[in-house]
Design a protein around this motif. Sequence first.
Motif, PDB file in Angstrom:
ATOM      1  N   LYS A  78      37.287   8.363  -5.531  1.00  0.00           N
ATOM      2  CA  LYS A  78      37.329   7.442  -6.673  1.00  0.00           C
ATOM      3  C   LYS A  78      36.390   6.259  -6.450  1.00  0.00           C
ATOM      4  CE  LYS A  78      40.376   4.622  -9.526  1.00  0.00           C
ATOM      5  NZ  LYS A  78      39.445   3.474  -9.506  1.00  0.00           N
ATOM      6  N   GLU A  79      36.333   5.767  -5.233  1.00  0.00           N
ATOM      7  CA  GLU A  79      35.494   4.602  -4.961  1.00  0.00           C
ATOM      8  C   GLU A  79      34.008   4.960  -5.004  1.00  0.00           C
ATOM      9  OE1 GLU A  79      36.610   1.970  -1.901  1.00  0.00           O
ATOM     10  OE2 GLU A  79      38.754   2.116  -2.318  1.00  0.00           O
ATOM     11  N   ARG A 213      27.292  -5.378  -7.252  1.00  0.00           N
ATOM     12  CA  ARG A 213      26.595  -4.123  -6.951  1.00  0.00           C
ATOM     13  C   ARG A 213      26.429  -3.923  -5.444  1.00  0.00           C
ATOM     14  NH1 ARG A 213      21.579  -4.023 -11.272  1.00  0.00           N
ATOM     15  NH2 ARG A 213      22.757  -4.775 -13.078  1.00  0.00           N
ATOM     16  N   PHE A 214      25.967  -4.979  -4.769  1.00  0.00           N
ATOM     17  CA  PHE A 214      25.747  -4.826  -3.333  1.00  0.00           C
ATOM     18  C   PHE A 214      27.064  -4.634  -2.579  1.00  0.00           C
ATOM     19  CE2 PHE A 214      21.573  -6.908  -4.235  1.00  0.00           C
ATOM     20  CZ  PHE A 214      20.785  -5.893  -3.699  1.00  0.00           C
ATOM     21  N   ARG A 215      28.123  -5.293  -3.072  1.00  0.00           N
ATOM     22  CA  ARG A 215      29.417  -5.076  -2.422  1.00  0.00           C
ATOM     23  C   ARG A 215      29.929  -3.653  -2.638  1.00  0.00           C
ATOM     24  NH1 ARG A 215      33.358  -7.759  -4.570  1.00  0.00           N
ATOM     25  NH2 ARG A 215      32.309  -9.187  -6.004  1.00  0.00           N
ATOM     26  N   SER A 216      29.506  -3.038  -3.758  1.00  0.00           N
ATOM     27  CA  SER A 216      29.956  -1.671  -4.036  1.00  0.00           C
ATOM     28  C   SER A 216      29.305  -0.643  -3.112  1.00  0.00           C
ATOM     29  CB  SER A 216      29.648  -1.305  -5.491  1.00  0.00           C
ATOM     30  OG  SER A 216      28.252  -1.101  -5.691  1.00  0.00           O
ATOM     31  N   PHE A 220      29.889   3.889  -0.450  1.00  0.00           N
ATOM     32  CA  PHE A 220      29.082   5.078  -0.170  1.00  0.00           C
ATOM     33  C   PHE A 220      28.938   5.386   1.325  1.00  0.00           C
ATOM     34  CE2 PHE A 220      27.535   3.483  -4.257  1.00  0.00           C
ATOM     35  CZ  PHE A 220      27.595   4.631  -5.030  1.00  0.00           C
ATOM     36  N   TRP A 221      29.288   4.448   2.177  1.00  0.00           N
ATOM     37  CA  TRP A 221      28.950   4.660   3.585  1.00  0.00           C
ATOM     38  C   TRP A 221      29.665   5.853   4.219  1.00  0.00           C
ATOM     39  CZ3 TRP A 221      32.264   4.442   7.744  1.00  0.00           C
ATOM     40  CH2 TRP A 221      33.481   3.780   7.596  1.00  0.00           C
ATOM     41  N   PRO A 222      30.909   6.215   3.806  1.00  0.00           N
ATOM     42  CA  PRO A 222      31.497   7.428   4.403  1.00  0.00           C
ATOM     43  C   PRO A 222      30.657   8.675   4.150  1.00  0.00           C
ATOM     44  CG  PRO A 222      33.184   6.145   3.295  1.00  0.00           C
ATOM     45  CD  PRO A 222      31.878   5.543   2.907  1.00  0.00           C
ATOM     46  N   VAL A 223      30.103   8.791   2.920  1.00  0.00           N
ATOM     47  CA  VAL A 223      29.264   9.954   2.602  1.00  0.00           C
ATOM     48  C   VAL A 223      28.025   9.971   3.484  1.00  0.00           C
ATOM     49  CG1 VAL A 223      27.891  11.070   0.812  1.00  0.00           C
ATOM     50  CG2 VAL A 223      30.072  10.013   0.219  1.00  0.00           C
ATOM     51  N   LEU A 224      27.390   8.814   3.641  1.00  0.00           N
ATOM     52  CA  LEU A 224      26.174   8.741   4.451  1.00  0.00           C
ATOM     53  C   LEU A 224      26.460   9.067   5.907  1.00  0.00           C
ATOM     54  CD1 LEU A 224      24.591   5.514   2.909  1.00  0.00           C
ATOM     55  CD2 LEU A 224      24.015   7.902   2.429  1.00  0.00           C
ATOM     56  N   VAL A 225      27.545   8.536   6.438  1.00  0.00           N
ATOM     57  CA  VAL A 225      27.882   8.787   7.844  1.00  0.00           C
ATOM     58  C   VAL A 225      28.151  10.267   8.082  1.00  0.00           C
ATOM     59  CG1 VAL A 225      29.633   8.383   9.625  1.00  0.00           C
ATOM     60  CG2 VAL A 225      28.742   6.466   8.306  1.00  0.00           C
ATOM     61  N   MET A 252      35.642  12.209   9.205  1.00  0.00           N
ATOM     62  CA  MET A 252      36.233  11.860   7.921  1.00  0.00           C
ATOM     63  C   MET A 252      37.691  11.446   8.086  1.00  0.00           C
ATOM     64  SD  MET A 252      35.909  11.352   4.742  1.00  0.00           S
ATOM     65  CE  MET A 252      34.323  12.073   4.314  1.00  0.00           C
ATOM     66  N   LEU A 253      38.423  12.108   8.967  1.00  0.00           N
ATOM     67  CA  LEU A 253      39.819  11.740   9.227  1.00  0.00           C
ATOM     68  C   LEU A 253      39.899  10.322   9.784  1.00  0.00           C
ATOM     69  CD1 LEU A 253      42.847  12.273   9.543  1.00  0.00           C
ATOM     70  CD2 LEU A 253      42.344  13.396  11.720  1.00  0.00           C
ATOM     71  N   ILE A 254      39.036  10.008  10.739  1.00  0.00           N
ATOM     72  CA  ILE A 254      39.042   8.675  11.339  1.00  0.00           C
ATOM     73  C   ILE A 254      38.702   7.609  10.301  1.00  0.00           C
ATOM     74  CG2 ILE A 254      37.883   7.187  13.028  1.00  0.00           C
ATOM     75  CD1 ILE A 254      37.551   9.684  14.795  1.00  0.00           C
ATOM     76  N   ILE A 255      37.669   7.870   9.499  1.00  0.00           N
ATOM     77  CA  ILE A 255      37.264   6.916   8.459  1.00  0.00           C
ATOM     78  C   ILE A 255      38.390   6.718   7.445  1.00  0.00           C
ATOM     79  CG2 ILE A 255      35.713   6.588   6.493  1.00  0.00           C
ATOM     80  CD1 ILE A 255      33.543   8.007   8.167  1.00  0.00           C
ATOM     81  N   ALA A 256      38.972   7.831   6.978  1.00  0.00           N
ATOM     82  CA  ALA A 256      40.022   7.747   5.964  1.00  0.00           C
ATOM     83  C   ALA A 256      41.270   7.045   6.497  1.00  0.00           C
ATOM     84  CB  ALA A 256      40.383   9.152   5.473  1.00  0.00           C
ATOM     85  N   LYS A 257      41.576   7.241   7.777  1.00  0.00           N
ATOM     86  CA  LYS A 257      42.790   6.648   8.358  1.00  0.00           C
ATOM     87  C   LYS A 257      42.595   5.174   8.666  1.00  0.00           C
ATOM     88  CE  LYS A 257      46.972   6.744  10.000  1.00  0.00           C
ATOM     89  NZ  LYS A 257      48.106   6.828   9.052  1.00  0.00           N
ATOM     90  N   LEU A 258      41.460   4.824   9.225  1.00  0.00           N
ATOM     91  CA  LEU A 258      41.253   3.451   9.676  1.00  0.00           C
ATOM     92  C   LEU A 258      40.792   2.517   8.561  1.00  0.00           C
ATOM     93  CD1 LEU A 258      39.552   3.953  13.173  1.00  0.00           C
ATOM     94  CD2 LEU A 258      41.976   3.595  12.634  1.00  0.00           C
ATOM     95  N   PHE A 259      39.946   3.018   7.665  1.00  0.00           N
ATOM     96  CA  PHE A 259      39.327   2.140   6.672  1.00  0.00           C
ATOM     97  C   PHE A 259      39.869   2.329   5.257  1.00  0.00           C
ATOM     98  CE2 PHE A 259      36.278   2.773  10.117  1.00  0.00           C
ATOM     99  CZ  PHE A 259      35.967   1.462  10.450  1.00  0.00           C
TER     100      PHE A 259
END
Length: 428
Positions: A78-79, A213-216, A220-225, A252-259
């Motif tokens: 969603k984000e 915009r810049f804060r948004s 996207f950074w999870p996709v890039l990582v 992805m699990l680490i990103i989704a859990k921590l952030f």
Amino acid sequence: MEVLIPIILLFILLIIGTPVGFTLAIVGAVGLYIVGGFGAVEGIFQTAPYRNASSFILTTIPMFMLMAQYASKSGITKEIFDGAKAWVGHFRGGLATASVIASAGIGAISGSSSATAAMMSSIAVPEMTRLGYDKKVSLGTVCSAGTLAIMIPPSTVLILYGILTEQSIGKLLLAGIIPGIIMTIAYVIVVWTWVRKNPELAPTIEKVSWNVRFRSLKNFWPVLVIAVIVLGGIYTGIMTATESAAIGSLGMLIIAKLFWKLSWKGIYDASLNAVRTTSMIFMIIIGAHIFGYFLTISRVTPNLIGFIEGLDVSTWVIFAVICILYLILGCFMDLTAILVLTLPLIFPITQSLGFDPIWFGIIITILGEIGLITPPLGLNVFVGASAAKVPVEIGFAGVWRFVIASLVVLIIIAIFPDLATWLPNQIK
């Protein structure tokens, strides 16, 4: 009759709704019994299920399924849409454009077309409807953009193609990058030309500040990582496709859990959904191999290859016939079923004609994208309409421009095969 009886049984089972994997296994068993007796059936069933399901490369499938589920359950998807909306939402047709961009981003962590269409339909279509967008524009765009997930890596379709044809999955995933980008650009062009001619279909919305915009961009950074981990690992040769999928899923699990504060229940639900999807795909693979053994023993494949090779027509005429066949099948059958049913016959023919197997995988995927949004089956349209609670006929009315765009991209990739093969050919 040895071939006709199993083929008739195949269509009967598919028509009455028998799952594809079980259909292929049953038809393969019947065909093997007719051709070779009970001994042939027993021999294949004693070895084929375990040998084909225990392949190490198949680990790629559950890992990518987990990656997609973690992203979905955590709200990352969603984000991604919210971030795209902040940058292009104020343009005419901006929310539809944001839907295309977001679908491409979600596809990079999903690999499933129907899942992407369902997620974006539930997120983007209600938002566009609230702001006055015509439902043909909103639903047609979202359903069509969902097909990007089977081109942009990690693509479950390209993985399945690689397994069925014994091609490098790493090369196939890399081959989908440039055509995926071209397809995304083509869909954006469709949106822009559509709403420019009919501005009442897509009202503009208020422009947000540059600060917003810049804060948004953090969305996207999870996709890039994950893209850097998966594709970078494959391209550099540091990791195989299977290893990249496993590390990408863990990342992805680490990103989704921590952030993104993914709950333990969310992790459980994501894992359960991934297991269900993986089990279905594995059953299809097992059934496809059993069916393939029947085709081999009955000599259907070599006889068909010999017939086509004997035709006094151009290679590209045969290629056009194959494309038309897949377009027709895509109107009536699920893409997975089409692949497992046709590749044992079609792939050897393409190899005898000298077609590059990686390039042909991209061609098949584009044809599959078209099939996902064409009536009467049009799985993405049915899924998207259900998720958005919009009549399905509106969805079909909104996708035909994207079908034309996909055909144009197909022709471009056919004429310039290096667009698909250049990147994977850089792997040593």
